[in-house]
Design a protein around this motif. Structure first.
Motif, PDB file in Angstrom:
ATOM      1  N   VAL A  76      -5.024  -0.076  -8.382  1.00 40.30           N
ATOM      2  CA  VAL A  76      -5.617  -1.020  -7.427  1.00 40.30           C
ATOM      3  C   VAL A  76      -5.191  -0.686  -6.007  1.00 40.30           C
ATOM      4  N   LEU A  77      -3.899  -0.479  -5.807  1.00 41.54           N
ATOM      5  CA  LEU A  77      -3.371  -0.227  -4.463  1.00 41.54           C
ATOM      6  C   LEU A  77      -3.882   1.084  -3.897  1.00 41.54           C
ATOM      7  N   ARG A  78      -3.952   2.116  -4.710  1.00 41.26           N
ATOM      8  CA  ARG A  78      -4.437   3.416  -4.214  1.00 41.26           C
ATOM      9  C   ARG A  78      -5.917   3.336  -3.852  1.00 41.26           C
ATOM     10  N   ALA A  79      -6.706   2.636  -4.674  1.00 36.14           N
ATOM     11  CA  ALA A  79      -8.132   2.513  -4.379  1.00 36.14           C
ATOM     12  C   ALA A  79      -8.350   1.711  -3.100  1.00 36.14           C
ATOM     13  N   ALA A  80      -7.572   0.654  -2.914  1.00 33.16           N
ATOM     14  CA  ALA A  80      -7.709  -0.159  -1.701  1.00 33.16           C
ATOM     15  C   ALA A  80      -7.298   0.634  -0.466  1.00 33.16           C
ATOM     16  N   ALA A  81      -6.216   1.395  -0.578  1.00 34.76           N
ATOM     17  CA  ALA A  81      -5.740   2.183   0.567  1.00 34.76           C
ATOM     18  C   ALA A  81      -6.747   3.255   0.970  1.00 34.76           C
ATOM     19  N   ALA A  82      -7.576   3.679   0.039  1.00 34.76           N
ATOM     20  CA  ALA A  82      -8.566   4.716   0.317  1.00 34.76           C
ATOM     21  C   ALA A  82      -9.794   4.179   1.046  1.00 34.76           C
ATOM     22  N   ALA A  83      -9.882   2.856   1.205  1.00 30.30           N
ATOM     23  CA  ALA A  83     -11.051   2.248   1.860  1.00 30.30           C
ATOM     24  C   ALA A  83     -10.608   1.246   2.919  1.00 30.30           C
ATOM     25  N   PRO A  84      -9.898   1.692   3.957  1.00 32.59           N
ATOM     26  CA  PRO A  84      -9.318   0.757   4.928  1.00 32.59           C
ATOM     27  C   PRO A  84     -10.346  -0.008   5.751  1.00 32.59           C
ATOM     28  N   GLY A  85     -11.556   0.520   5.898  1.00 27.27           N
ATOM     29  CA  GLY A  85     -12.565  -0.149   6.719  1.00 27.27           C
ATOM     30  C   GLY A  85     -13.527  -1.015   5.955  1.00 27.27           C
ATOM     31  N   ILE A  86     -13.222  -1.314   4.709  1.00 29.21           N
ATOM     32  CA  ILE A  86     -14.195  -1.984   3.852  1.00 29.21           C
ATOM     33  C   ILE A  86     -14.560  -3.382   4.341  1.00 29.21           C
ATOM     34  N   LEU A  87     -13.607  -4.101   4.919  1.00 30.21           N
ATOM     35  CA  LEU A  87     -13.899  -5.472   5.371  1.00 30.21           C
ATOM     36  C   LEU A  87     -14.557  -5.476   6.748  1.00 30.21           C
ATOM     37  N   VAL A  88     -14.343  -4.432   7.536  1.00 30.36           N
ATOM     38  CA  VAL A  88     -15.090  -4.292   8.794  1.00 30.36           C
ATOM     39  C   VAL A  88     -16.572  -4.121   8.482  1.00 30.36           C
ATOM     40  N   GLU A  89     -16.866  -3.278   7.498  1.00 32.31           N
ATOM     41  CA  GLU A  89     -18.251  -3.068   7.080  1.00 32.31           C
ATOM     42  C   GLU A  89     -18.839  -4.345   6.487  1.00 32.31           C
ATOM     43  N   ALA A  90     -18.044  -5.064   5.703  1.00 34.63           N
ATOM     44  CA  ALA A  90     -18.530  -6.312   5.110  1.00 34.63           C
ATOM     45  C   ALA A  90     -18.866  -7.329   6.194  1.00 34.63           C
ATOM     46  N   ALA A  91     -18.031  -7.400   7.229  1.00 30.63           N
ATOM     47  CA  ALA A  91     -18.252  -8.382   8.299  1.00 30.63           C
ATOM     48  C   ALA A  91     -19.595  -8.165   8.992  1.00 30.63           C
ATOM     49  N   GLU A  92     -20.036  -6.928   9.053  1.00 28.19           N
ATOM     50  CA  GLU A  92     -21.314  -6.647   9.690  1.00 28.19           C
ATOM     51  C   GLU A  92     -22.479  -7.254   8.926  1.00 28.19           C
ATOM     52  N   ARG A  93     -22.280  -7.502   7.623  1.00 27.02           N
ATOM     53  CA  ARG A  93     -23.363  -8.055   6.801  1.00 27.02           C
ATOM     54  C   ARG A  93     -23.203  -9.545   6.514  1.00 27.02           C
ATOM     55  N   LEU A  94     -22.064 -10.112   6.868  1.00 26.75           N
ATOM     56  CA  LEU A  94     -21.839 -11.526   6.578  1.00 26.75           C
ATOM     57  C   LEU A  94     -22.845 -12.476   7.251  1.00 26.75           C
ATOM     58  N   PHE A 142       0.830  -1.194   0.000  1.00 20.35           N
ATOM     59  CA  PHE A 142       0.000   0.000   0.000  1.00 20.35           C
ATOM     60  C   PHE A 142       0.874   1.257   0.000  1.00 20.35           C
ATOM     61  N   LEU A 143       1.990   1.226   0.725  1.00 23.78           N
ATOM     62  CA  LEU A 143       2.914   2.358   0.691  1.00 23.78           C
ATOM     63  C   LEU A 143       3.533   2.515  -0.695  1.00 23.78           C
ATOM     64  N   ALA A 144       3.901   1.410  -1.306  1.00 23.26           N
ATOM     65  CA  ALA A 144       4.497   1.458  -2.645  1.00 23.26           C
ATOM     66  C   ALA A 144       3.496   1.965  -3.674  1.00 23.26           C
ATOM     67  N   GLY A 145       2.211   1.740  -3.412  1.00 30.05           N
ATOM     68  CA  GLY A 145       1.189   2.210  -4.327  1.00 30.05           C
ATOM     69  C   GLY A 145       1.089   3.718  -4.407  1.00 30.05           C
ATOM     70  N   LYS A 146       1.694   4.430  -3.457  1.00 27.24           N
ATOM     71  CA  LYS A 146       1.707   5.889  -3.504  1.00 27.24           C
ATOM     72  C   LYS A 146       2.709   6.415  -4.537  1.00 27.24           C
ATOM     73  N   LEU A 147       3.604   5.530  -4.987  1.00 22.37           N
ATOM     74  CA  LEU A 147       4.590   5.923  -5.985  1.00 22.37           C
ATOM     75  C   LEU A 147       3.936   6.063  -7.356  1.00 22.37           C
ATOM     76  N   SER A 148       4.605   6.749  -8.245  1.00 19.71           N
ATOM     77  CA  SER A 148       4.159   6.773  -9.636  1.00 19.71           C
ATOM     78  C   SER A 148       4.345   5.379 -10.230  1.00 19.71           C
ATOM     79  N   PRO A 149       3.623   5.033 -11.302  1.00 20.29           N
ATOM     80  CA  PRO A 149       3.832   3.721 -11.919  1.00 20.29           C
ATOM     81  C   PRO A 149       5.297   3.452 -12.277  1.00 20.29           C
ATOM     82  N   ARG A 150       6.017   4.498 -12.728  1.00 18.81           N
ATOM     83  CA  ARG A 150       7.426   4.302 -13.088  1.00 18.81           C
ATOM     84  C   ARG A 150       8.259   3.945 -11.865  1.00 18.81           C
ATOM     85  N   LEU A 151       8.070   4.683 -10.772  1.00 22.41           N
ATOM     86  CA  LEU A 151       8.828   4.384  -9.557  1.00 22.41           C
ATOM     87  C   LEU A 151       8.376   3.075  -8.931  1.00 22.41           C
TER      88      LEU A 151
END
Length: 276
Positions: free
Chosen positions: A195-213, A135-144
């Motif tokens: 993918v990495l940037r979008a995932a990092a922007a939603a850190p609580g997504i699986l906590v929310e999912a667990a509430e509906r499981l 997730f930290l590496a995802g903050k880099l540009s695609p080239r980096l």
């Protein structure tokens, strides 16, 4: 084989046959070959394994493709529909298990059973040192980001806890293969950063999912590696306790990636589950 979906071209393997359908889902920086060894031992079942745009795919997706976790989960649902797969057992490990959980919360009408193996869950997202590093590496540009991935050509680097070292005991050859598209294609590096940037922007997504499981009313097999250092064993037990029709199994002598470390035992559990 390949199929054209709304996001672009998705490659997949399909063993064919009239047996029960099992669709296997891989994790980040992996492709469908993760499941090769278990699939080889599941004769009699129709095993379908897509390679989703999670960093080891070979066809860059469209510029407007939704590469958030929910977006890729919906791409998986579209894959099931496009191939007209019904009464599916859906199996996921690592980030693939997270995608399966997201589908479960949306109803998953084509899915009759689910197998979750050592996967992201609850607040373990990103999971472990590997996930946090990515997730930290995802903050880099695609080239980096490409320069970062170059280091993974070295086995010693791949075996570090921040890379694949705590994900698999025995699968280094597979991990070396998975990084090749990132090394050779700028479009794949671009997709992976998205993918990495979008995932990092939603850190609580699986906590929310667990509430509906708990609303998922179909059989679920939860399988966890007892030596997992990335996905806590307690999370496997918690997932099983949330689901009304679940069974729980532990597998010894394995890290997270059970399909690489214990393919025969995982195949046995999946076969018995689909037959049950």
């Amino acid at each position: 084989m390949q199929v054209e979906l709304s996001a672009g071209t998705v490659e997949y393997t399909d063993t064919g046959g009239a047996g029960p359908v099992v669709v296997f889902v891989h994790g980040l920086l992996m492709d469908g070959s993760l499941w090769d060894a278990p699939v080889a031992q599941l004769d009699g079942l129709r095993c379908v394994v897509p390679t989703l745009p999670l960093g080891a795919h070979r066809h860059p997706v469209h510029d407007d493709a939704d590469l958030s976790m929910p977006g890729i989960a919906q791409l998986l649902a579209e894959f099931l529909e496009r191939l007209d797969l019904r009464d599916v057992t859906l199996a996921g490990v690592d980030t693939g298990g997270a995608l399966v959980q997201l589908l479960m919360t949306g109803g998953a009408p084509r899915v009759s059973r689910v197998a979750l193996a050592s996967c992201d869950a609850f607040d373990n997202f990103p999971p472990g040192l590997t996930g946090k590093t990515l997730f930290l590496a995802g903050k880099l540009s695609p080239r980096l980001f490409g320069l970062f991935v170059q280091q993974l050509r070295l086995r010693a680097v791949r075996r570090l806890p921040i890379a694949f070292g705590w994900l698999t005991k025995r699968g280094d050859a597979a991990t070396a293969r998975w990084i090749r598209p990132l090394l050779s294609q700028a479009g794949i590096r671009r997709d992976t950063v998205r993918v990495l940037r979008a995932a990092a922007a939603a850190p609580g997504i699986l906590v929310e999912a667990a509430e509906r499981l708990p609303a998922f009313d179909r059989p679920v097999l939860v399988v966890w590696a007892t030596e997992d250092r990335v996905m806590p064993l307690e999370h496997g037990r918690r997932l099983a306790s949330l689901l009304p029709k679940s069974e729980f199994a532990e597998v010894a002598d394995s890290y997270t990636l059970l399909p690489l470390d214990q393919p025969a035992e995982l195949a046995r559990l999946v076969r018995e589950f689909t037959a049950g």
